[in-house]
Design a protein around this motif. Structure first.
Motif, PDB file in Angstrom:
ATOM      1  N   THR A 134       0.858  -1.176   0.000  1.00  0.00           N
ATOM      2  CA  THR A 134       0.000   0.000   0.000  1.00  0.00           C
ATOM      3  C   THR A 134       0.898   1.231   0.000  1.00  0.00           C
ATOM      4  N   GLN A 135       0.333   2.368  -0.391  1.00  0.00           N
ATOM      5  CA  GLN A 135       1.087   3.619  -0.526  1.00  0.00           C
ATOM      6  C   GLN A 135       0.937   4.473   0.732  1.00  0.00           C
ATOM      7  N   PRO A 136       2.036   4.737   1.422  1.00  0.00           N
ATOM      8  CA  PRO A 136       1.972   5.650   2.568  1.00  0.00           C
ATOM      9  C   PRO A 136       1.830   7.103   2.114  1.00  0.00           C
ATOM     10  N   LEU A 137       1.419   7.943   3.041  1.00  0.00           N
ATOM     11  CA  LEU A 137       1.289   9.371   2.800  1.00  0.00           C
ATOM     12  C   LEU A 137       1.632  10.083   4.098  1.00  0.00           C
ATOM     13  N   LEU A 138       2.336  11.187   3.999  1.00  0.00           N
ATOM     14  CA  LEU A 138       2.661  11.949   5.201  1.00  0.00           C
ATOM     15  C   LEU A 138       1.401  12.433   5.899  1.00  0.00           C
ATOM     16  N   TYR A 139       0.411  12.858   5.129  1.00  0.00           N
ATOM     17  CA  TYR A 139      -0.779  13.475   5.714  1.00  0.00           C
ATOM     18  C   TYR A 139      -1.781  12.445   6.209  1.00  0.00           C
ATOM     19  N   GLY A 140      -2.647  12.884   7.094  1.00  0.00           N
ATOM     20  CA  GLY A 140      -3.665  12.037   7.706  1.00  0.00           C
ATOM     21  C   GLY A 140      -3.786  12.409   9.169  1.00  0.00           C
ATOM     22  N   LEU A 184      -6.446   8.712  -0.841  1.00  0.00           N
ATOM     23  CA  LEU A 184      -5.440   7.680  -1.108  1.00  0.00           C
ATOM     24  C   LEU A 184      -5.871   6.340  -0.516  1.00  0.00           C
ATOM     25  N   GLU A 185      -6.518   6.371   0.631  1.00  0.00           N
ATOM     26  CA  GLU A 185      -6.955   5.132   1.271  1.00  0.00           C
ATOM     27  C   GLU A 185      -7.991   4.382   0.433  1.00  0.00           C
ATOM     28  N   LEU A 186      -8.725   5.075  -0.440  1.00  0.00           N
ATOM     29  CA  LEU A 186      -9.628   4.375  -1.349  1.00  0.00           C
ATOM     30  C   LEU A 186      -8.839   3.416  -2.239  1.00  0.00           C
ATOM     31  N   TYR A 187      -7.703   3.861  -2.725  1.00  0.00           N
ATOM     32  CA  TYR A 187      -6.831   3.002  -3.545  1.00  0.00           C
ATOM     33  C   TYR A 187      -6.201   1.905  -2.687  1.00  0.00           C
ATOM     34  N   ASN A 188      -5.712   2.283  -1.513  1.00  0.00           N
ATOM     35  CA  ASN A 188      -5.110   1.289  -0.626  1.00  0.00           C
ATOM     36  C   ASN A 188      -6.120   0.218  -0.235  1.00  0.00           C
ATOM     37  N   ASP A 189      -7.347   0.628   0.062  1.00  0.00           N
ATOM     38  CA  ASP A 189      -8.385  -0.343   0.418  1.00  0.00           C
ATOM     39  C   ASP A 189      -8.690  -1.280  -0.744  1.00  0.00           C
ATOM     40  N   ALA A 190      -8.712  -0.754  -1.957  1.00  0.00           N
ATOM     41  CA  ALA A 190      -8.939  -1.611  -3.129  1.00  0.00           C
ATOM     42  C   ALA A 190      -7.807  -2.634  -3.262  1.00  0.00           C
ATOM     43  N   ILE A 223       1.974  -6.146   1.950  1.00  0.00           N
ATOM     44  CA  ILE A 223       2.660  -5.417   3.023  1.00  0.00           C
ATOM     45  C   ILE A 223       1.958  -4.078   3.124  1.00  0.00           C
ATOM     46  N   ASP A 224       1.315  -3.845   4.247  1.00  0.00           N
ATOM     47  CA  ASP A 224       0.507  -2.636   4.417  1.00  0.00           C
ATOM     48  C   ASP A 224       1.398  -1.482   4.878  1.00  0.00           C
ATOM     49  N   LEU A 225       2.225  -1.036   3.969  1.00  0.00           N
ATOM     50  CA  LEU A 225       3.193   0.016   4.248  1.00  0.00           C
ATOM     51  C   LEU A 225       2.525   1.314   4.665  1.00  0.00           C
ATOM     52  N   ALA A 226       1.309   1.551   4.176  1.00  0.00           N
ATOM     53  CA  ALA A 226       0.582   2.774   4.528  1.00  0.00           C
ATOM     54  C   ALA A 226       0.351   2.880   6.031  1.00  0.00           C
ATOM     55  N   TYR A 227       0.216   1.739   6.703  1.00  0.00           N
ATOM     56  CA  TYR A 227       0.022   1.752   8.154  1.00  0.00           C
ATOM     57  C   TYR A 227       1.304   1.460   8.920  1.00  0.00           C
ATOM     58  N   ASN A 250       5.732  10.841   9.640  1.00  0.00           N
ATOM     59  CA  ASN A 250       6.818  11.656  10.181  1.00  0.00           C
ATOM     60  C   ASN A 250       7.513  12.324   8.991  1.00  0.00           C
ATOM     61  N   SER A 251       7.559  13.639   8.974  1.00  0.00           N
ATOM     62  CA  SER A 251       8.137  14.337   7.826  1.00  0.00           C
ATOM     63  C   SER A 251       9.626  14.023   7.645  1.00  0.00           C
ATOM     64  N   ALA A 252      10.266  13.455   8.635  1.00  0.00           N
ATOM     65  CA  ALA A 252      11.655  13.013   8.465  1.00  0.00           C
ATOM     66  C   ALA A 252      11.746  11.894   7.429  1.00  0.00           C
ATOM     67  N   TYR A 253      10.642  11.181   7.201  1.00  0.00           N
ATOM     68  CA  TYR A 253      10.640  10.050   6.280  1.00  0.00           C
ATOM     69  C   TYR A 253      10.176  10.408   4.875  1.00  0.00           C
ATOM     70  N   PHE A 254       9.767  11.656   4.669  1.00  0.00           N
ATOM     71  CA  PHE A 254       9.205  12.053   3.375  1.00  0.00           C
ATOM     72  C   PHE A 254       9.937  13.260   2.800  1.00  0.00           C
ATOM     73  N   PHE A 255      10.192  13.201   1.481  1.00  0.00           N
ATOM     74  CA  PHE A 255      10.762  14.321   0.745  1.00  0.00           C
ATOM     75  C   PHE A 255       9.666  15.341   0.457  1.00  0.00           C
ATOM     76  N   ASP A 256       8.487  14.833   0.143  1.00  0.00           N
ATOM     77  CA  ASP A 256       7.270  15.631  -0.023  1.00  0.00           C
ATOM     78  C   ASP A 256       6.150  14.802   0.591  1.00  0.00           C
ATOM     79  N   GLU A 257       4.911  15.036   0.217  1.00  0.00           N
ATOM     80  CA  GLU A 257       3.824  14.322   0.886  1.00  0.00           C
ATOM     81  C   GLU A 257       3.790  12.821   0.623  1.00  0.00           C
ATOM     82  N   MET A 258       4.443  12.361  -0.459  1.00  0.00           N
ATOM     83  CA  MET A 258       4.323  10.960  -0.841  1.00  0.00           C
ATOM     84  C   MET A 258       5.665  10.255  -1.089  1.00  0.00           C
TER      85      MET A 258
END
Length: 110
Positions: free
Chosen positions: A14-20, A49-55, A68-72, A77-85
């Protein structure tokens, strides 16, 4: 189906995202209420984004394909992201650790 026909074990992510939900530990910003565009805050961006992850989750479950549910699993943490994704160098290291640990669990049962 093509992977399974050729005895290849697919593993989806799944795709993680900084926001949420939550407060960014690095900046103290509320990741849900933060404006990401004129029409969207962090909470809405995450829900879209979770609509896609849920699918992806449902498709993997229905087809008995590993996920692997990487989104969860990757902390917001913004230390892990260059931008939001996209991942920073530190984020790439964390993603590698998560995938390695989860892959070992998956391969253990194969």
């Amino acid at each position: 189906d093509v992977c399974l026909q050729h005895k290849i074990t697919p593993v989806f992510l799944t795709q993680p995202l900084l926001y949420g939900e939550g407060i960014d530990p690095k900046t103290g910003i509320d990741l849900a209420s933060h404006r990401v565009s004129d029409v969207m805050n962090g909470e809405l961006y995450w829900k879209k984004l979770e609509l896609y992850n849920d699918a992806t989750r449902k498709t993997c479950q229905a087809n008995k394909v590993d996920l692997i549910d990487l989104a969860y699993l990757l902390p917001k943490n913004s230390a892990y992201f260059f931008d939001e994704m996209h991942f920073s160098n530190e984020g790439s290291i964390q993603v590698g650790k998560i995938i390695s640990a989860q892959s070992q669990k998956i391969l253990k049962f194969k």
